[in-house]
Design an enzyme around this catalytic site. Structure first.
Site, mmCIF file in Angstrom:
data_model
loop_
_atom_site.group_PDB
_atom_site.id
_atom_site.type_symbol
_atom_site.label_atom_id
_atom_site.label_comp_id
_atom_site.label_asym_id
_atom_site.label_seq_id
_atom_site.Cartn_x
_atom_site.Cartn_y
_atom_site.Cartn_z
ATOM 1 N N ASP A 14 4.069 -17.438 -20.041
ATOM 2 C CA ASP A 14 3.223 -17.408 -18.646
ATOM 3 C C ASP A 14 3.712 -18.488 -17.616
ATOM 4 O O ASP A 14 3.713 -19.701 -18.236
ATOM 5 C CB ASP A 14 2.109 -17.279 -19.193
ATOM 6 C CG ASP A 14 0.987 -16.945 -17.908
ATOM 7 O OD1 ASP A 14 1.190 -17.411 -16.757
ATOM 8 O OD2 ASP A 14 -0.319 -16.426 -18.221
ATOM 9 N N ILE A 15 3.978 -18.055 -16.613
ATOM 10 C CA ILE A 15 4.275 -19.106 -15.408
ATOM 11 C C ILE A 15 3.174 -20.188 -15.136
ATOM 12 O O ILE A 15 3.626 -21.465 -14.969
ATOM 13 C CB ILE A 15 4.928 -18.558 -14.516
ATOM 14 C CG1 ILE A 15 5.494 -19.320 -13.233
ATOM 15 C CG2 ILE A 15 3.718 -17.744 -13.434
ATOM 16 C CD1 ILE A 15 7.230 -19.430 -13.482
ATOM 17 N N ASN A 28 3.604 -12.881 -1.834
ATOM 18 C CA ASN A 28 4.104 -11.835 -0.662
ATOM 19 C C ASN A 28 4.125 -12.523 0.678
ATOM 20 O O ASN A 28 3.297 -13.652 0.836
ATOM 21 C CB ASN A 28 3.120 -10.529 -0.770
ATOM 22 C CG ASN A 28 1.537 -10.875 -0.565
ATOM 23 O OD1 ASN A 28 1.372 -11.439 0.473
ATOM 24 N ND2 ASN A 28 0.798 -10.700 -1.677
ATOM 25 N N GLY A 36 0.278 -9.397 -10.027
ATOM 26 C CA GLY A 36 1.217 -10.154 -10.885
ATOM 27 C C GLY A 36 1.216 -11.613 -10.828
ATOM 28 O O GLY A 36 0.120 -12.284 -11.087
ATOM 29 N N VAL A 37 2.301 -12.239 -10.513
ATOM 30 C CA VAL A 37 2.391 -13.792 -10.840
ATOM 31 C C VAL A 37 1.575 -14.430 -9.644
ATOM 32 O O VAL A 37 0.978 -15.434 -10.201
ATOM 33 C CB VAL A 37 3.858 -14.057 -10.529
ATOM 34 C CG1 VAL A 37 4.228 -15.526 -10.253
ATOM 35 C CG2 VAL A 37 4.797 -13.727 -11.840
ATOM 36 N N ASP A 38 1.490 -13.742 -8.688
ATOM 37 C CA ASP A 38 0.789 -14.378 -7.406
ATOM 38 C C ASP A 38 -0.813 -14.305 -7.701
ATOM 39 O O ASP A 38 -1.212 -15.482 -7.630
ATOM 40 C CB ASP A 38 1.097 -13.453 -6.308
ATOM 41 C CG ASP A 38 0.607 -13.960 -4.849
ATOM 42 O OD1 ASP A 38 0.497 -15.390 -5.072
ATOM 43 O OD2 ASP A 38 0.654 -13.444 -4.098
ATOM 44 N N SER A 126 10.755 -10.318 -7.740
ATOM 45 C CA SER A 126 10.906 -8.983 -7.274
ATOM 46 C C SER A 126 10.914 -7.909 -8.586
ATOM 47 O O SER A 126 11.216 -6.766 -8.363
ATOM 48 C CB SER A 126 12.183 -8.739 -6.456
ATOM 49 O OG SER A 126 12.100 -9.384 -4.995
ATOM 50 N N GLY A 128 8.535 -6.920 -10.585
ATOM 51 C CA GLY A 128 7.138 -6.491 -10.868
ATOM 52 C C GLY A 128 7.033 -5.276 -9.897
ATOM 53 O O GLY A 128 7.691 -4.298 -9.820
ATOM 54 N N VAL A 129 6.000 -5.340 -9.050
ATOM 55 C CA VAL A 129 5.605 -4.330 -8.072
ATOM 56 C C VAL A 129 6.654 -4.077 -7.109
ATOM 57 O O VAL A 129 6.753 -3.092 -6.649
ATOM 58 C CB VAL A 129 4.375 -4.493 -7.425
ATOM 59 C CG1 VAL A 129 3.133 -4.281 -8.263
ATOM 60 C CG2 VAL A 129 4.104 -6.145 -6.516
#
Ligand code: ADP
Length: 182
Positions: A14-15, A28, A36-38, A126, A128-129
Site C-alpha cells: 500500500d503506497i 486527478n 484509488g491511490v488519491d 493510470s 486504476g480508474v
C-alpha cells in the site's frame, strides 16, 4: 551530477504505508482528491495535504494540474516527507498517450531531484480508474525511470495486487532491467 543508476524495487503493498522520502500520488487534475491511490493518500495523510493542494489551486495551478505534470506537497501524517502529485493520462484506444504516462514518471523524478529526495515510491499510475492496461503501463513506467537521469537512489514500485506485481516483473524481464524484489 547523478552517479550510478538508482535501484528499482518491486513490492506488493500500500503506497500510504511506504517509508520513502517521497510517495507519488496518481492524482486527478483538480488536486482535490478522488478514489484509488488519491483517496487513500488523502485519507491516511490527513487534511494538511488537501490544504496544500488547495493552496496550489489558488496560486500556480488555478486551472488544475495538467496531465503529465508533477508537483509536491507535504505528506501530512504519512510516513513520508513529501507527496508528489502527478496526473496520469486516461487510457484511450484510438490515441497513443504513452508520452504523457512517461512524462508523469520523468517529471515526478525531476520534482524529487528538486526536493533532494533519495527514495521515491510510485504506484501503477493510470492503471486504476484511468484504465491503462497493466502490461503496457508497466513497460512505460520501468523504461522511463530507467532512462531518466536522476539523483534519486531508490525507486520503488508499490503494486496493490499480485496481477500488477506480475505485470511489472514481466515487463522488467522483457526490458532487461535489473530489478530487486522485496
Ligand atoms: P488512476 O486514476 O491513475 O488510474 P488509481 O488510483 O485508480 O489511479 O489506480 C492506480 C493503481 O493503483 C491501480 O493499479 C490500483 O489498483 C492501485 N492502488 C489503489 N490503491 C492503492 C494503494 N493504496 N496503494 C498502492 N496502489 C494502489
Amino acid at each position: 551530477m547523478p552517479g550510478s543508476a538508482p535501484t528499482i524495487t518491486l513490492l506488493l503493498g500500500d503506497i500510504t504505508e511506504q517509508h520513502a522520502e517521497a510517495v507519488v500520488n496518481a492524482a486527478n487534475s483538480s488536486l482535490l482528491g478522488g478514489g484509488g491511490v488519491d483517496g487513500a493518500i488523502h485519507r491516511r495523510g490527513g487534511p494538511a495535504i488537501l490544504a496544500a493542494c488547495r493552496e496550489l489551486r489558488a496560486s500556480h495551478y488555478g486551472g488544475g494540474l495538467p496531465t503529465g505534470h508533477a508537483v509536491a506537497t507535504t505528506a501530512g501524517n504519512l510516513p513520508a516527507r513529501w507527496v508528489i502529485h502527478t496526473v496520469g493520462p486516461v487510457y484511450a484506444v484510438r490515441e497513443d498517450r504513452s508520452a504523457l504516462l512517461a512524462d508523469c514518471h520523468r517529471n515526478a523524478l525531476a520534482v524529487a531531484d528538486d526536493l533532494g529526495a533519495e527514495s521515491v515510491a510510485f504506484p501503477a499510475i493510470s492503471t486504476g480508474v484511468y484504465g491503462w492496461p497493466l502490461d503496457s503501463a508497466a513497460r512505460i513506467a520501468l523504461s522511463t525511470v530507467r532512462g531518466t537521469e536522476t539523483s534519486v537512489r531508490q525507486i520503488r514500485f508499490v503494486l496493490f495486487d499480485v496481477r500488477a506485481l506480475a505485470a511489472f516483473e514481466q515487463a522488467g524481464a522483457e526490458l532487461g532491467i535489473e530489478i530487486s524484489r522485496q
